[in-house]
Design a protein around this motif. Structure first.
Motif, PDB file in Angstrom:
ATOM      1  N   MET A 184       0.843  -1.176   0.000  1.00 42.20           N
ATOM      2  CA  MET A 184       0.000   0.000   0.000  1.00 42.20           C
ATOM      3  C   MET A 184       0.880   1.227   0.000  1.00 42.20           C
ATOM      4  N   THR A 185       0.303   2.340  -0.422  1.00 42.02           N
ATOM      5  CA  THR A 185       1.039   3.601  -0.427  1.00 42.02           C
ATOM      6  C   THR A 185       0.214   4.663   0.284  1.00 42.02           C
ATOM      7  N   GLY A 186       0.907   5.645   0.830  1.00 41.16           N
ATOM      8  CA  GLY A 186       0.230   6.759   1.473  1.00 41.16           C
ATOM      9  C   GLY A 186       0.134   6.619   2.981  1.00 41.16           C
ATOM     10  N   GLU A 187      -0.465   7.647   3.591  1.00 41.81           N
ATOM     11  CA  GLU A 187      -0.544   7.739   5.048  1.00 41.81           C
ATOM     12  C   GLU A 187      -1.976   7.708   5.574  1.00 41.81           C
ATOM     13  N   SER A 188      -2.944   7.435   4.717  1.00 40.65           N
ATOM     14  CA  SER A 188      -4.337   7.533   5.141  1.00 40.65           C
ATOM     15  C   SER A 188      -4.756   6.485   6.162  1.00 40.65           C
TER      16      SER A 188
ATOM     17  N   ASP B 149       3.056   3.093   4.678  1.00 37.60           N
ATOM     18  CA  ASP B 149       3.494   3.146   3.291  1.00 37.60           C
ATOM     19  C   ASP B 149       4.487   2.019   3.038  1.00 37.60           C
ATOM     20  N   GLY B 150       4.202   1.167   2.063  1.00 35.26           N
ATOM     21  CA  GLY B 150       5.079   0.046   1.739  1.00 35.26           C
ATOM     22  C   GLY B 150       4.623  -1.286   2.298  1.00 35.26           C
ATOM     23  N   ASP B 151       3.645  -1.291   3.205  1.00 38.93           N
ATOM     24  CA  ASP B 151       3.107  -2.548   3.731  1.00 38.93           C
ATOM     25  C   ASP B 151       2.399  -3.318   2.616  1.00 38.93           C
ATOM     26  N   TYR B 152       2.424  -4.627   2.727  1.00 49.52           N
ATOM     27  CA  TYR B 152       1.647  -5.493   1.845  1.00 49.52           C
ATOM     28  C   TYR B 152       0.482  -6.042   2.655  1.00 49.52           C
ATOM     29  N   VAL B 153      -0.671  -6.203   2.015  1.00 54.09           N
ATOM     30  CA  VAL B 153      -1.830  -6.747   2.713  1.00 54.09           C
ATOM     31  C   VAL B 153      -2.270  -8.050   2.059  1.00 54.09           C
TER      32      VAL B 153
ATOM     33  N   GLY C 136     -15.567  -1.596  11.254  1.00 56.95           N
ATOM     34  CA  GLY C 136     -14.229  -1.759  11.805  1.00 56.95           C
ATOM     35  C   GLY C 136     -13.304  -2.609  10.954  1.00 56.95           C
ATOM     36  N   GLN C 137     -13.850  -3.389  10.036  1.00 57.45           N
ATOM     37  CA  GLN C 137     -13.004  -4.205   9.170  1.00 57.45           C
ATOM     38  C   GLN C 137     -12.347  -3.324   8.110  1.00 57.45           C
ATOM     39  N   CYS C 138     -11.172  -3.746   7.648  1.00 52.25           N
ATOM     40  CA  CYS C 138     -10.485  -3.046   6.565  1.00 52.25           C
ATOM     41  C   CYS C 138     -10.732  -3.783   5.262  1.00 52.25           C
ATOM     42  N   VAL C 139     -10.993  -3.001   4.221  1.00 54.99           N
ATOM     43  CA  VAL C 139     -11.269  -3.562   2.907  1.00 54.99           C
ATOM     44  C   VAL C 139     -10.452  -2.818   1.855  1.00 54.99           C
ATOM     45  N   VAL C 140     -10.185  -3.517   0.761  1.00 55.16           N
ATOM     46  CA  VAL C 140      -9.617  -2.887  -0.424  1.00 55.16           C
ATOM     47  C   VAL C 140     -10.748  -2.798  -1.427  1.00 55.16           C
ATOM     48  N   VAL C 141     -10.956  -1.606  -1.973  1.00 53.78           N
ATOM     49  CA  VAL C 141     -12.041  -1.386  -2.921  1.00 53.78           C
ATOM     50  C   VAL C 141     -11.513  -0.756  -4.202  1.00 53.78           C
ATOM     51  N   ASP C 142     -12.254  -0.970  -5.268  1.00 55.11           N
ATOM     52  CA  ASP C 142     -11.982  -0.308  -6.542  1.00 55.11           C
ATOM     53  C   ASP C 142     -12.961   0.856  -6.637  1.00 55.11           C
ATOM     54  N   HIS C 143     -12.497   2.023  -6.216  1.00 51.86           N
ATOM     55  CA  HIS C 143     -13.342   3.218  -6.152  1.00 51.86           C
ATOM     56  C   HIS C 143     -13.400   3.871  -7.533  1.00 51.86           C
ATOM     57  N   PRO C 144     -14.590   4.301  -7.975  1.00 50.58           N
ATOM     58  CA  PRO C 144     -14.719   4.879  -9.313  1.00 50.58           C
ATOM     59  C   PRO C 144     -13.890   6.155  -9.532  1.00 50.58           C
ATOM     60  N   ASP C 145     -13.618   6.911  -8.471  1.00 48.07           N
ATOM     61  CA  ASP C 145     -12.848   8.152  -8.607  1.00 48.07           C
ATOM     62  C   ASP C 145     -11.408   8.042  -8.124  1.00 48.07           C
TER      63      ASP C 145
ATOM     64  N   ASN D 249     -20.148  -4.826  -4.442  1.00 43.10           N
ATOM     65  CA  ASN D 249     -19.364  -5.379  -5.548  1.00 43.10           C
ATOM     66  C   ASN D 249     -18.122  -4.556  -5.882  1.00 43.10           C
ATOM     67  N   ALA D 250     -17.950  -3.379  -5.274  1.00 39.25           N
ATOM     68  CA  ALA D 250     -16.728  -2.587  -5.448  1.00 39.25           C
ATOM     69  C   ALA D 250     -15.585  -3.123  -4.594  1.00 39.25           C
ATOM     70  N   VAL D 251     -15.900  -4.007  -3.642  1.00 32.79           N
ATOM     71  CA  VAL D 251     -14.875  -4.552  -2.744  1.00 32.79           C
ATOM     72  C   VAL D 251     -14.028  -5.575  -3.488  1.00 32.79           C
ATOM     73  N   VAL D 252     -12.726  -5.340  -3.480  1.00 31.15           N
ATOM     74  CA  VAL D 252     -11.761  -6.280  -4.062  1.00 31.15           C
ATOM     75  C   VAL D 252     -11.504  -7.406  -3.071  1.00 31.15           C
ATOM     76  N   GLY D 253     -11.406  -7.046  -1.780  1.00 31.82           N
ATOM     77  CA  GLY D 253     -11.176  -8.055  -0.760  1.00 31.82           C
ATOM     78  C   GLY D 253     -11.168  -7.480   0.639  1.00 31.82           C
ATOM     79  N   LEU D 254     -11.327  -8.360   1.590  1.00 28.19           N
ATOM     80  CA  LEU D 254     -11.281  -8.046   3.009  1.00 28.19           C
ATOM     81  C   LEU D 254      -9.852  -8.272   3.489  1.00 28.19           C
ATOM     82  N   VAL D 255      -9.282  -7.294   4.178  1.00 21.32           N
ATOM     83  CA  VAL D 255      -7.909  -7.422   4.665  1.00 21.32           C
ATOM     84  C   VAL D 255      -7.898  -8.406   5.836  1.00 21.32           C
ATOM     85  N   ILE D 256      -7.092  -9.455   5.701  1.00 25.57           N
ATOM     86  CA  ILE D 256      -6.998 -10.460   6.766  1.00 25.57           C
ATOM     87  C   ILE D 256      -5.582 -10.563   7.343  1.00 25.57           C
ATOM     88  N   GLY D 257      -4.661  -9.780   6.803  1.00 26.55           N
ATOM     89  CA  GLY D 257      -3.313  -9.779   7.335  1.00 26.55           C
ATOM     90  C   GLY D 257      -2.450  -8.749   6.625  1.00 26.55           C
TER      91      GLY D 257
END
Length: 89
Positions: free
Chosen positions: A1-5, A12-16, A28-37, A76-84
């Motif tokens: 991942m990149t950034g400080e959000s 920055d630089g972590d892999y999920v 409370g769960q973290c997700v990776v999404v494909d956001h249209p913007d 359906n915008a969710v790419v995946g649920l972060v599990i580690g």
């Protein structure tokens, strides 16, 4: 991942590691999404609506796009649920 959000949870630089077929989401769960913007982003679930759409936010409000600007995202915008994660050295 990149950034400080998502500091301090993710740096920055972590892999999920993702689970790509989650059926349900909880606040409370973290997700990776494909956001249209904003493209592929990682955020935390702030709210799950009755229609299963998600409201997301970053952990580091100072360096993150706010949930109002991100808007509601369909499940359906969710790419995946972060599990580690694997931290960058």
């Amino acid at each position: 991942m990149t950034g400080e959000s998502m500091l301090p949870s993710f740096r920055d630089g972590d892999y999920v590691l993702l689970w790509c077929w989650p059926k349900r989401f909880r606040v409370g769960q973290c997700v990776v999404v494909d956001h249209p913007d904003f493209g592929i982003i990682i955020k935390r679930v702030k709210q799950v609506n009755a229609d299963l759409s998600l409201v997301l936010h970053g952990d580091n409000a100072k360096h993150s796009t706010n949930s109002e600007r991100l808007g509601r995202l369909e499940k359906n915008a969710v790419v995946g649920l972060v599990i580690g994660k694997v931290g960058c050295p």
